[in-house]
Write a protein that holds these residues in place. Structure first.
Motif, PDB file in Angstrom:
ATOM      1  N   TYR A 265      47.991  47.335  35.517  1.00 28.91           N
ATOM      2  CA  TYR A 265      47.230  46.869  36.663  1.00 28.91           C
ATOM      3  C   TYR A 265      48.122  46.295  37.754  1.00 28.91           C
ATOM      4  O   TYR A 265      47.791  46.366  38.940  1.00 28.91           O
ATOM      5  CB  TYR A 265      46.191  45.838  36.217  1.00 28.91           C
ATOM      6  CG  TYR A 265      45.199  46.409  35.228  1.00 28.91           C
ATOM      7  CD1 TYR A 265      44.547  47.616  35.491  1.00 28.91           C
ATOM      8  CD2 TYR A 265      44.930  45.767  34.031  1.00 28.91           C
ATOM      9  CE1 TYR A 265      43.645  48.159  34.584  1.00 28.91           C
ATOM     10  CE2 TYR A 265      44.020  46.304  33.118  1.00 28.91           C
ATOM     11  CZ  TYR A 265      43.392  47.504  33.393  1.00 28.91           C
ATOM     12  OH  TYR A 265      42.505  48.043  32.503  1.00 28.91           O
TER      13      TYR A 265
ATOM     14  N   LEU B  37      47.919  47.595  41.491  1.00 29.82           N
ATOM     15  CA  LEU B  37      47.723  46.674  42.612  1.00 29.82           C
ATOM     16  C   LEU B  37      48.853  46.794  43.621  1.00 29.82           C
ATOM     17  O   LEU B  37      48.626  46.764  44.833  1.00 29.82           O
ATOM     18  CB  LEU B  37      47.629  45.244  42.076  1.00 29.82           C
ATOM     19  CG  LEU B  37      47.288  44.152  43.089  1.00 29.82           C
ATOM     20  CD1 LEU B  37      45.968  44.444  43.785  1.00 29.82           C
ATOM     21  CD2 LEU B  37      47.249  42.789  42.415  1.00 29.82           C
TER      22      LEU B  37
ATOM     23  N   LEU C 107      41.164  44.548  40.902  1.00 27.37           N
ATOM     24  CA  LEU C 107      42.387  44.480  40.103  1.00 27.37           C
ATOM     25  C   LEU C 107      42.947  43.065  39.992  1.00 27.37           C
ATOM     26  O   LEU C 107      43.631  42.734  39.021  1.00 27.37           O
ATOM     27  CB  LEU C 107      43.455  45.402  40.708  1.00 27.37           C
ATOM     28  CG  LEU C 107      43.204  46.914  40.591  1.00 27.37           C
ATOM     29  CD1 LEU C 107      44.184  47.680  41.477  1.00 27.37           C
ATOM     30  CD2 LEU C 107      43.335  47.372  39.148  1.00 27.37           C
ATOM     31  N   LYS C 108      42.702  42.230  40.984  1.00 26.21           N
ATOM     32  CA  LYS C 108      43.315  40.897  41.028  1.00 26.21           C
ATOM     33  C   LYS C 108      43.092  40.059  39.766  1.00 26.21           C
ATOM     34  O   LYS C 108      44.024  39.394  39.300  1.00 26.21           O
ATOM     35  CB  LYS C 108      42.825  40.144  42.271  1.00 26.21           C
ATOM     36  CG  LYS C 108      43.565  40.536  43.544  1.00 26.21           C
ATOM     37  CD  LYS C 108      42.865  40.031  44.790  1.00 26.21           C
ATOM     38  CE  LYS C 108      42.848  38.524  44.863  1.00 26.21           C
ATOM     39  NZ  LYS C 108      42.258  38.052  46.148  1.00 26.21           N
TER      40      LYS C 108
ATOM     41  N   ARG D 182      48.098  47.855  47.450  1.00 27.67           N
ATOM     42  CA  ARG D 182      48.480  46.985  48.575  1.00 27.67           C
ATOM     43  C   ARG D 182      49.420  47.709  49.537  1.00 27.67           C
ATOM     44  O   ARG D 182      49.286  47.590  50.757  1.00 27.67           O
ATOM     45  CB  ARG D 182      49.141  45.711  48.050  1.00 27.67           C
ATOM     46  CG  ARG D 182      48.171  44.719  47.387  1.00 27.67           C
ATOM     47  CD  ARG D 182      48.862  43.391  47.147  1.00 27.67           C
ATOM     48  NE  ARG D 182      48.029  42.404  46.494  1.00 27.67           N
ATOM     49  CZ  ARG D 182      47.103  41.667  47.093  1.00 27.67           C
ATOM     50  NH1 ARG D 182      46.887  41.833  48.393  1.00 27.67           N
ATOM     51  NH2 ARG D 182      46.402  40.762  46.433  1.00 27.67           N
TER      52      ARG D 182
ATOM     53  N   VAL E 262      41.456  46.258  45.394  1.00 29.97           N
ATOM     54  CA  VAL E 262      42.336  45.094  45.257  1.00 29.97           C
ATOM     55  C   VAL E 262      41.588  43.949  44.576  1.00 29.97           C
ATOM     56  O   VAL E 262      42.103  43.304  43.656  1.00 29.97           O
ATOM     57  CB  VAL E 262      42.872  44.650  46.636  1.00 29.97           C
ATOM     58  CG1 VAL E 262      43.553  43.284  46.538  1.00 29.97           C
ATOM     59  CG2 VAL E 262      43.859  45.672  47.180  1.00 29.97           C
TER      60      VAL E 262
END
Length: 951
Positions: free
Chosen positions: A585, A589, A618-619, A593, A615
Motif C-alpha cells: 500500500y 500510495l 490507502l492512507k 500521489r 489516496v
C-alpha cells in the motif's frame, strides 16, 4: 501468498472472458473521460474484475491485521471500495494515436523545413516557422516549439499574425493561471506588447526591444487616444452648403466633404443633382446630425476628437457606404483603442466584422485570444468562429486564417477532444488549409476526434484524406477505424502493407500488434520496443499479460522499465494497481500521489475513481507521518535520487500545507528533473501565486520566464528581488541564468560570487547542496580544482548525492582516474535512478568496461544519447562505417537530437557523402541554428557540392 492470491486468475481465463470488438484506451490525455484502465463493462471485463476483487476481499479478510502506530487498518474495506472497478485487462488496452504531425522520415522533414526557411523571402518566413512549430509539436521538448513560435512572431508582417502569435506565446506560459496578471498587461517587449501588435510593419530586429509602454505606459501605439482633445468648432469657417438630417442642419464646406472620397466628390462636383444644390437631405442615410457634424470636423481637421462610441460607429458605417478610406481608418483606430476587456470585445466584435473594420476586429480578437482558455467558454464570442458562415465573415474582415484556427483548435482539443467546438474549429481549420502540411494536420486531427467520439466511419474518411495529403502516419487511424468497425483482418493487411512499403518504425509494429494474437502479437510488441523503446503501450501490455499469468513481480519489473526513464500517469496508475494487488500500500500510495502531481484531476480505474479518493482509501493502511517526518523522508529520497518518491512526499506535505510556495517550487524542480515540463510549470505558477512576499514572488516569476526562454527578463526579476531582499533563491536564480551562456573568465567569476552570496543566505540543506554542487562546477570551469573538491565534499556531507559526479570530474582532471571511477561507483550504489551515473563512469574506465557501462545506461534509459555516440565513434575507429551510421540512425528514429545528427553528418563527410552530410546538418540546425561546429560542417559540404556542379 501471491500464488494463493492469483490461483483463480488462470481458471477465469481473463483474455477469453474479455474478448470483444471494443478496445478501450489506456491514455492519460483522455483519463478524465475513459480513465486509465478503460474496459469497464464492455466485453465481460467488469465481471472478471468483480470476481478477482472478491477473491482479494476474501483473502485480505483472513489475513492477520497489521498494526501501524496502533491503528488497525480495515483492509476488507479497501477491497470492497475497489471491488466495482476490476483489474486491468491486456486485451482492453490500446495505444494512443498521436494527434500531431508524424513524418515518416523525421530527419528529412526537418532538413526540408530548414532549407525552405533559409531560402524563402523574408515576408514568408513567419509561415515557414509555423510549419516548423507543427513539426516540433510531436517532440517531447516544448522549448523547441516555443522557440519556433517566437521566430514566427519575430517575422510576422501583418497585424492579424502578430496578435495571434503573441497571444499563443502568452498561452504557452499559461499566464492566465497567474493571479493578479492582466490579460492585456504588457511584458515590456514588442514581441508580446498588445499595442505594438496592432501596428502593421516588418521589423524582426525590434521585436525583443523595449516597447513604448515600458517608457510611457500612457502612450498608445498605432491608435489615437480617443479622449483629451478639444473639438474644433464649425463656426471657425463659414460653410457653403448644408446637410439636412431630420430637422437639423449641418453646415459644411463642399470642397472638404468632397475630399473624403470619390463618391462624395462625384456627388458634389459631378453630374448628380446634389452638385447643383446648396441643401442636401441626408435624413435617410442612417447617420445622425451629430455624426454628420463629426464628419464635417474630420473633413477639415483629419482627426476624431472626444466622440461617443455610438457616433464613431455611425461614422464608420458612413465611411463604408461612401468609401471614405481615411475616415474609416480613423474610426477603426479610434474604436480599437476603446477595447480593453472581454466585455468590450464582445460588444464591438459584431460591429467590426459587419463593417470590415480590420483594426477594430484585431483589437477585439486580441482580447479574446489573450483571455484563452476561459474565453472559449464565452458563447457570445465563440459564435464568431465556429460556423462556416462565421469564418467567411471573418475572412471579409481580414481575420480568418489557418494560423488562427490552428491556435484555437489546439486549445479546444486540450480542453475536450470530443466536444462539438473541437469538431467545428477543426473543420474551419481544414477550410483554411492550403499547403499540404496544413491539410495533413487538419484532417488527421479530425480523424482523431471522430475516433474518440466513436464515429468510426467519419474518422476513417478524415484519416484517408490526411493520407491523401501525404501524411502516411494517418494510415494508423484508418486501420484503427476499420478495426472498430469490425474489419480486423483488413486493418492487419493495411499495417502489414505499410511495414513492407516503408522503413519499419516502432509505431508500425505496435499498431499491427493490435490485430494479432499469441506469439505473433508478442513478437510485434518486442519489435516495436526494439525500434522505439519510448512507446509505452508494449510495456503496459506485457506487464498486464504477466499479471494475468500470475507473475506479479515480473509485471511490476516490466512497467518499471519505462517508468525508469519516462514517467507518465497511465504507467504510474498501472503500477499502483499492481501494488494494491500485492498489498504494497505504501508503493500504491507513492505512485498515486506522484500521478496526482502530474494530473491533479486524474480519474483512476476506468475513469470511475478520483485519484484523491484512492489516496484517502490507502492512507489508513500506511504509516502516518508528521510534517517533520515528511521532511526527513524527503531528504532521504532526494539523496537517493528517488524522484518519484520525492514527488509523493511533497504531495503529502502539500496536502497538509497547500499554500506553502516553497514546497510548490520543490515540486517544480522534481518535475523538471523527470522531464514533465507542463506539470512543472503549473507547480511553478502555483508557487508564485502562493508567495507571501514580493521578493519571493519575483524569484518564481523569474524562473517562469527562464524556463520559457526569456533569460534576460529572468535576470531582471532576480535583480529586482535582490534589491528588495537578499535571498538564497534570488542569488541562485541570477547565477543559474547567467551561467546559461558562453561564459568568459569575467562571467564565470561573477557566477562564483553570486553562488557564494546565495550560500551566505538562509536555506535548507537540499538547496544548499545544489548550490554547492553548482559552485563546484564553476570552480572547475575556472581551473580551481581544490576549491571545487571542497564544494563537492561539503555537498556530500549534507547528502547531495549527485556531488559524487562532480568530485569524480575533479579527480579525473587531477589524473586520479581510479578515484574518479570509485566516486561514480558510489553514486551508482546510492542513486535509485542511476543511468546517468553509469554513463559518466564510462569516462573513467577502459574501453571494454566503458562499453558495459554504456550498455547498462542505454538499458536503463534509452533516451540518453551519449552511449549511442560513443559506440558509433568506436565503430568508426574500427573502420566499421556502416555499423557506425546504423548505431546513430537507430537512436535518431525515436530521439532526434542535435549531437546525434552532427556526429552522423561528420561521419557522412568522412565517407565522402556530401548530400547526406548536408541533410543531417540542416536537420541539426533546426535544433540550434547557431551551432558553430554544425554550421562549419554544413558550409564545407555545400562548397564541395557547388564545386562539383558543372559551370
Amino acid at each position: 501468498m501471491q500464488n494463493n492470491l492469483f490461483t483463480s486468475i488462470r481458471s477465469l481465463k481473463l483474455i477469453d472472458g474479455c474478448k470483444g470488438t471494443q478496445v478501450y484506451a489506456l491514455n492519460p490525455s483522455t483519463a478524465n473521460v475513459n480513465g486509465g484502465f478503460g474496459g469497464g463493462g464492455s466485453g465481460g471485463g467488469g465481471g472478471v474484475g468483480e470476481k478477482f476483487l472478491q477473491h482479494l476481499h476474501d483473502r485480505v479478510s483472513s489475513i492477520r491485521a497489521k498494526s501501524v502506530r496502533n491503528v488497525q487498518p480495515n483492509t476488507s474495506a479497501l477491497a470492497e471500495a475497489l471491488l466495482p472497478y476490476g483489474p486491468p485487462v491486456a486485451d482492453l488496452l490500446e495505444p494512443d494515436i498521436e494527434p500531431n504531425l508524424k513524418p515518416i522520415n523525421f530527419v528529412e522533414t526537418l532538413a526540408d523545413v530548414y532549407r525552405r526557411i533559409e531560402e524563402c523571402p523574408q515576408f514568408e518566413k513567419s509561415g515557414m516557422y509555423l510549419e516548423q512549430c507543427a513539426v516540433f509539436r510531436a517532440l517531447s521538448d516544448p522549448k523547441l516549439f516555443r522557440r519556433s513560435l517566437r521566430c514566427a512572431r519575430q517575422h510576422a508582417v501583418d497585424v492579424h499574425s502578430k496578435i495571434v502569435l503573441s497571444a499563443w506565446l502568452r498561452f504557452e506560459r499559461r499566464d492566465d493561471e497567474i493571479t493578479g496578471l492582466s490579460s492585456m498587461g504588457c511584458c515590456g517587449r514588442n514581441i508580446e506588447c498588445p499595442k505594438a501588435c496592432l501596428v502593421s510593419a516588418y521589423d524582426p530586429e525590434s521585436v525583443n526591444e523595449a516597447c513604448m509602454c515600458s517608457g510611457n505606459p500612457s502612450e498608445d501605439v498605432g491608435v489615437e487616444n480617443p479622449a483629451g482633445n478639444e473639438e474644433c468648432s464649425t463656426s471657425d469657417e463659414d460653410g457653403d452648403m448644408l446637410f439636412y438630417v431630420g430637422n437639423e442642419e449641418v453646415k459644411c464646406m463642399r470642397y472638404n466633404i468632397a475630399t473624403l472620397s470619390r463618391p462624395f466628390r462625384a456627388m458634389l462636383y459631378g453630374g448628380f443633382m446634389e452638385s447643383k444644390r446648396e441643401k442636401i437631405n441626408f435624413t435617410h442615410n442612417g447617420v445622425s446630425a451629430e455624426a454628420m457634424r463629426a464628419a464635417e470636423v474630420f473633413s477639415r481637421m483629419k482627426r476624431l476628437d472626444s466622440l461617443k462610441p455610438k457616433i464613431v460607429l455611425e461614422l464608420l458605417s458612413l465611411a463604408n457606404k461612401y468609401c471614405c478610406d481615411e475616415l474609416k481608418s480613423a474610426c477603426d483606430s479610434y474604436l480599437a483603442a476603446l477595447v480593453c476587456d472581454i466585455e468590450d470585445a464582445s460588444l464591438f466584435f459584431e460591429y467590426g466584422v459587419e463593417e470590415t473594420a480590420y483594426i477594430l476586429v484585431a483589437a477585439c480578437l486580441q482580447v479574446f485570444l489573450r483571455e484563452l482558455p476561459s474565453s472559449m467558454r464565452d458563447t457570445n464570442m465563440m459564435k464568431f468562429f465556429c460556423s462556416s458562415e462565421a469564418r467567411e465573415r471573418l475572412a471579409l474582415a481580414g481575420h480568418a486564417s489557418f494560423l488562427l484556427y490552428y491556435f484555437l483548435s489546439q486549445i479546444a482539443l486540450e480542453d475536450n477532444m470530443k466536444s462539438n467546438i473541437s469538431v467545428m474549429l477543426l473543420e474551419r481549420l481544414g477550410e483554411c488549409a492550403t499547403a499540404d502540411w496544413q491539410k495533413q494536420i487538419a484532417y488527421h486531427q479530425l480523424g482523431c476526434v471522430m475516433l474518440e467520439r466513436d464515429e468510426y466511419k467519419d474518422a476513417q474518411r478524415w484519416f484517408e484524406a490526411a493520407v491523401g495529403a501525404g501524411h502516411v502516419y494517418s494510415t494508423v487511424g484508418i486501420a484503427r477505424a476499420k478495426f472498430k468497425r469490425g474489419h480486423k483482418y483488413k486493418a492487419y493487411k493495411l499495417m502489414n502493407s505499410l511495414i513492407s512499403d516503408y522503413t519499419p518504425s516502432g509505431w508500425m509494429y505496435q499498431e499491427r500488434s493490435l490485430y494479432c494474437v499469441g506469439k505473433e502479437k508478442m513478437m510485434d510488441l518486442d519489435m516495436a520496443t526494439e525500434l522505439d523503446p519510448t512507446l509505452s503501450y508494449p510495456y503496459k501490455y506485457r506487464s498486464v499479460s504477466l499479471l494475468e499469468d500470475n507473475k506479479l513481480g515480473a509485471a511490476i519489473s516490466e512497467i518499471n522499465k519505462i517508468l525508469g526513464f519516462k514517467v507518465s500517469s497511465d504507467c504510474l496508475e498501472l503500477r499502483a494497481w499492481f501494488s494494491v494487488a500485492l498489498e504494497d500500500y505504501e508503493g500504491a500510495l507513492r505512485d498515486t500521489r506522484a500521478l496526482l502531481t502530474l494530473e491533479p484531476k486524474y480519474m483512476m480505474f476506468h475513469g470511475k475513481l478520483p485519484g484523491d479518493q484512492l489516496v484517502e482509501l490507502l492512507k489508513p493502511h500506511v504509516q502516518q507521518w508528521s510534517q517533520a517526518d515528511c521532511w526527513m523522508q524527503l531528504y532521504d529520497r532526494w539523496s537517493s535520487v528517488d524522484d518519484i518518491g520525492s514527488l509523493a512526499v511533497v504531495h503529502h506535505m502539500l496536502a497538509n500545507d497547500p499554500n506553502k510556495s516553497l514546497l510548490r517550487f520543490r515540486q517544480s524542480l522534481l518535475l523538471l528533473r523527470l522531464n514533465c515540463q507542463k506539470s512543472a510549470m503549473r507547480s511553478l505558477r502555483a508557487a508564485r501565486n502562493h508567495s507571501a512576499y514580493e521578493h519571493e514572488r519575483l524569484v518564481y516569476e523569474g524562473w517562469i520566464l527562464y524556463d520559457t526562454g526569456n533569460r534576460e527578463e529572468a535576470l531582471a526579476k532576480a535583480e529586482e528581488s535582490i534589491s528588495i531582499q537578499r535571498s538564497f533563491e534570488a542569488f541562485f536564480l541570477k547565477a543559474y541564468a547567467l551561467a546559461d551562456s558562453n561564459l568568459n573568465q569575467e562571467a564565470s567569476t561573477k557566477v562564483i560570487q553570486l553562488l557564494e552570496e546565495a550560500l551566505r543566505c538562509p536555506s535548507d540543506g537540499l538547496r544548499k547542496g545544489q548550490a554547492l554542487n553548482n559552485l563546484g562546477g564553476a570552480y572547475v570551469d575556472c581551473d580551481k580544482l581544490d576549491l571545487a573538491a571542497d564544494c563537492y565534499m561539503n555537498a556530500l556531507n549534507i547528502k547531495h548525492t549527485r556531488a559524487h559526479q562532480g568530485l569524480a570530474r575533479v579527480y579525473h582532471l587531477k589524473n586520479q582516474r581510479k578515484s574518479a571511477y570509485d566516486e561514480m561507483t558510489k553514486l551508482i550504489e546510492k542513486a535509485r535512478n542511476n543511468a546517468s551515473a553509469y554513463e559518466k563512469r564510462s569516462e573513467y574506465c577502459d574501453r571494454d568496461m566503458a562499453k558495459s557501462d554504456l550498455n547498462m545506461a542505454t538499458h536503463l534509459d534509452p533516451l540518453r544519447t551519449y552511449p549511442y555516440r560513443y559506440r558509433a565513434a568506436v565503430l568508426m575507429d574500427d573502420q566499421k562505417e556502416a555499423e557506425a551510421i546504423a548505431e546513430l540512425t537507430k537512436a535518431l528514429a525515436f530521439k532526434p537530437d542535435l549531437q546525434l545528427l552532427h556526429l552522423r553528418a561528420a561521419f557522412h563527410e568522412s565517407m565522402g557523402d556530401d548530400v547526406s552530410t548536408i541533410r543531417d546538418c540542416e536537420a541539426a540546425l533546426c535544433f540550434d541554428p547557431s551551432h558553430q561546429d554544425t554550421l562549419n560542417l554544413y558550409n564545407r559540404a555545400r562548397e564541395r557540392v557547388k564545386e562539383q556542379q558543372p559551370k
